[in-house]
Design an enzyme around this catalytic site. Structure first.
Site, PDB file in Angstrom:
ATOM      1  N   ASP A   1      52.411  -7.504 -56.016  1.00 50.08           N
ATOM      2  CA  ASP A   1      52.426  -6.161 -56.588  1.00 50.08           C
ATOM      3  C   ASP A   1      50.969  -5.706 -56.744  1.00 50.08           C
ATOM      4  O   ASP A   1      50.189  -6.356 -57.438  1.00 50.08           O
ATOM      5  CB  ASP A   1      53.123  -6.215 -57.954  1.00 50.08           C
ATOM      6  CG  ASP A   1      53.152  -4.863 -58.629  1.00 50.08           C
ATOM      7  OD1 ASP A   1      53.351  -3.879 -57.907  1.00 50.08           O
ATOM      8  OD2 ASP A   1      52.975  -4.781 -59.851  1.00 50.08           O
TER       9      ASP A   1
ATOM     10  N   THR B   1      51.975   1.229 -55.628  1.00 51.24           N
ATOM     11  CA  THR B   1      50.637   0.845 -56.122  1.00 51.24           C
ATOM     12  C   THR B   1      49.767   0.313 -54.991  1.00 51.24           C
ATOM     13  O   THR B   1      48.565   0.538 -54.973  1.00 51.24           O
ATOM     14  CB  THR B   1      50.754  -0.226 -57.216  1.00 51.24           C
ATOM     15  OG1 THR B   1      51.665  -1.230 -56.780  1.00 51.24           O
ATOM     16  CG2 THR B   1      51.253   0.360 -58.499  1.00 51.24           C
ATOM     17  N   THR B   2      50.397  -0.400 -54.048  1.00 50.45           N
ATOM     18  CA  THR B   2      49.616  -0.951 -52.929  1.00 50.45           C
ATOM     19  C   THR B   2      49.212   0.171 -51.971  1.00 50.45           C
ATOM     20  O   THR B   2      48.052   0.271 -51.560  1.00 50.45           O
ATOM     21  CB  THR B   2      50.451  -2.008 -52.180  1.00 50.45           C
ATOM     22  OG1 THR B   2      51.067  -2.851 -53.143  1.00 50.45           O
ATOM     23  CG2 THR B   2      49.590  -2.849 -51.282  1.00 50.45           C
TER      24      THR B   2
ATOM     25  N   ASP C   1      59.720  -2.248 -60.990  1.00 45.59           N
ATOM     26  CA  ASP C   1      59.489  -1.297 -59.891  1.00 45.59           C
ATOM     27  C   ASP C   1      60.802  -0.676 -59.439  1.00 45.59           C
ATOM     28  O   ASP C   1      60.894   0.531 -59.220  1.00 45.59           O
ATOM     29  CB  ASP C   1      58.827  -2.008 -58.698  1.00 45.59           C
ATOM     30  CG  ASP C   1      57.325  -2.192 -58.931  1.00 45.59           C
ATOM     31  OD1 ASP C   1      56.887  -1.865 -60.041  1.00 45.59           O
ATOM     32  OD2 ASP C   1      56.625  -2.665 -58.033  1.00 45.59           O
TER      33      ASP C   1
END
Length: 545
Positions: free
Chosen positions: A61, A94-95, A392
């Site tokens: 994550d 987020t990545t 998530d």
């Protein structure tokens, strides 16, 4: 006068300016992006990080990785900050947001080398962002949030890239059930507060398949008195946030007693006070009493005689969840207890022993607006990763419920937007068209990274994907992250919520703009001062941390 050097800044201050700073910022951003580039897509690799306390974090994550990394460079710090923003705002992507921001800065580097002023690049980026947002809205499709199968597909695409993907079906149902339970409509306003009302309880042991969503709440507590009931059907529940003990003085309290009878009178008053409190509680005939504070031995005795189970020192958040689950009201004073403060919505109260600990379950609620997700698993590390993945998944589900629009996943959206921006740039004139076109080029990084992570030929697949997007009606074609082959994302059922994509683009471009604006870094070095002034002090370095 003219020959002497004039010192304005203190000698301890280090100053960098101009080209050097911009190149430094761009390199820092690229480095951060490279750290988590391999964490994108279903073939994502995991990272193992040791935190300063010696604990281990294993995750893919983006936010969790960057949270643990200690960085020195100010630009790298702001990159880490954006992944946290993304996580708090929409919970997913987020990545992608880090990779995109890094790429946006990387493509800007050539323009700075060609002496194009940063403000020109920035205004082109702003235009491109506005157009990209409009294109996203055009290619998005509305979704029926009551269609369970479709909702599961959406959550599935979010979970596919995580460590939990082997148990994807279980995780999807857990996430969807939890969010649907917590959903709350008030005067036409939807409120979905996952953080407060969907608690994840991790219990090491068992296997992942044992995880479930409870129609109610679970606490890590046992009854206060061994003879109290541990299994009650249709319990009447009273929730309190006051202590069932005799009130002690805040600080030192001195009591002078002259006669012996006065001492026994004081003890008697304490007992009478506790008896009065317990009578107030017994009056509404509850089966279970939860309180956030303590319960004295005498109060336990009175409650046990009245056949009431008592549980003490629960967290305030747990108390709020029980209130939402069974319809009780939290009472602050026992003499204010009324019949409508009692919660009757729960179907079962029981205490089970799992492993070495006792857990209290308040389940089978009629219309719970709060729930607990029980996670079982082999080790703490696995459980922590599964919890992050579930968070998530729940955020994705929440985003779709609040804004029911979808865009195709697997790099298809980025390619479609990139193609549209490239076409648009052809009609532009002046220098701005080049940075504008560069944004389109930067967007392709998502598809490129997906191809790289599953080991396919990057150039060949990306070229054929570009060609595919020039054809009519092929906007939903993207990369199959498992095999690296071109596929129609509609058929594969891989969708991303529009809210996540919008936030990703906005955050990435805004960060690139922010970092391009910087042309001077002045850093004050404290350590030199402290070395000189506090040489006798042990470890001067530690005083400035």
């Amino acid at each position: 006068m003219f020959g002497r050097q004039l010192l304005v800044l203190s000698q301890n201050v280090k100053r960098e300016s101009g080209k050097k700073v911009q190149t430094g910022n761009i390199n820092a951003a690229k480095t951060i992006a490279d750290v988590i580039r391999t964490c994108l897509g279903p073939r994502a690799m995991m990272k193992m990080l040791l935190d300063p306390m010696g604990g281990i974090v294993m995750t893919n994550d983006g936010n969790a990785i960057l949270r643990e990394i200690q960085v020195q460079h100010p630009a790298a710090k702001s990159m880490i900050e954006i992944s946290r923003t993304q996580d708090e705002e929409v919970g997913d992507g987020t990545t992608s947001v880090i990779i995109l921001a890094g790429e946006m800065l990387a493509v800007a580097e050539q323009f700075l080398e060609q002496q194009i002023h940063p403000t020109v690049v920035i205004s082109a980026y702003r235009k491109a962002l506005d157009d990209a947002i409009n294109i996203l809205k055009e290619i998005s499709t509305p979704v029926d949030v009551n269609n369970r199968e479709m909702m599961l597909k959406i959550i599935h695409s979010a979970i596919n890239t995580k460590a939990i993907s082997r148990w994807a079906d279980l995780a999807c149902t857990i996430a969807l059930d939890a969010v649907k339970t917590v959903q709350f409509e008030d005067n036409g306003r939807k409120e979905i507060d996952i953080k407060k009302y969907a608690k994840v309880e991790k219990i090491p042991g068992g296997i992942l398949e044992d995880s479930s969503v409870l129609q109610g709440v679970m606490l890590n507590k046992d009854v206060t008195h061994p003879r109290m009931r541990r299994h009650i059907k249709n319990p009447r529940i009273v929730l309190m946030d006051c202590s069932l003990e005799y009130k002690k003085g805040e600080s030192q309290t001195e009591l002078e007693i002259i006669r012996e009878e006065d001492f026994s009178r004081v003890l008697q008053m304490e007992e009478e006070y506790i008896q009065q409190i317990c009578e107030d509680i017994v009056r509404v005939k509850p089966d279970v009493v939860f309180t956030e504070k303590g319960i004295s031995d005498l109060a336990q005795h009175y409650l046990m005689k009245a056949n009431i189970t008592a549980i003490r020192r629960i967290r305030k958040t747990d108390n709020n969840r029980i209130a939402r689950a069974c319809g009780a009201r939290i009472v602050s004073r026992t003499d204010e207890l009324r019949e409508d403060d009692v919660g009757t919505g729960a179907g079962l109260f029981e205490i089970k022993k799992i492993g070495d600990e006792y857990f209290t379950f308040v389940t089978d609620c009629k219309d719970p607006k709060a729930c607990t997700i029980v996670l079982r698993g082999a080790s703490k590390d696995i459980l922590a990763e599964v919890e992050r993945n579930l968070q998530d998944a729940m955020q994705v589900c929440r985003n779709v419920l609040l804004d029911p629009h979808l865009v195709p996943g697997g790099g298809a959206t980025e390619m479609a937007v990139a193609h549209a921006l490239t076409e648009k740039s052809k009609s532009m004139t002046g220098v701005e068209q080049w940075p504008y076109r560069a944004v389109a080029q930067a967007l392709e990084v998502i598809a490129r990274t997906l191809i790289q992570n599953c080991g396919a030929s990057t150039i060949r697949v990306l070229t054929s994907l570009r060609a595919k997007h020039t054809q009519e009606g092929c906007q939903s074609w993207g990369v199959n992250g498992e095999t690296g082959v071109l596929t129609d994302m509609k058929e594969m059922g891989i969708w991303d919520p529009l809210a996540v994509k919008l936030q990703t683009y906005k955050t990435a471009v805004e960060t690139a703009i922010l970092l391009l604006r910087i042309d001077d870094i002045v850093s004050g070095q404290k350590k030199k001062q402290s070395d000189g002034s506090s040489s006798s002090m042990p470890g001067p370095e530690n005083t400035n941390e």
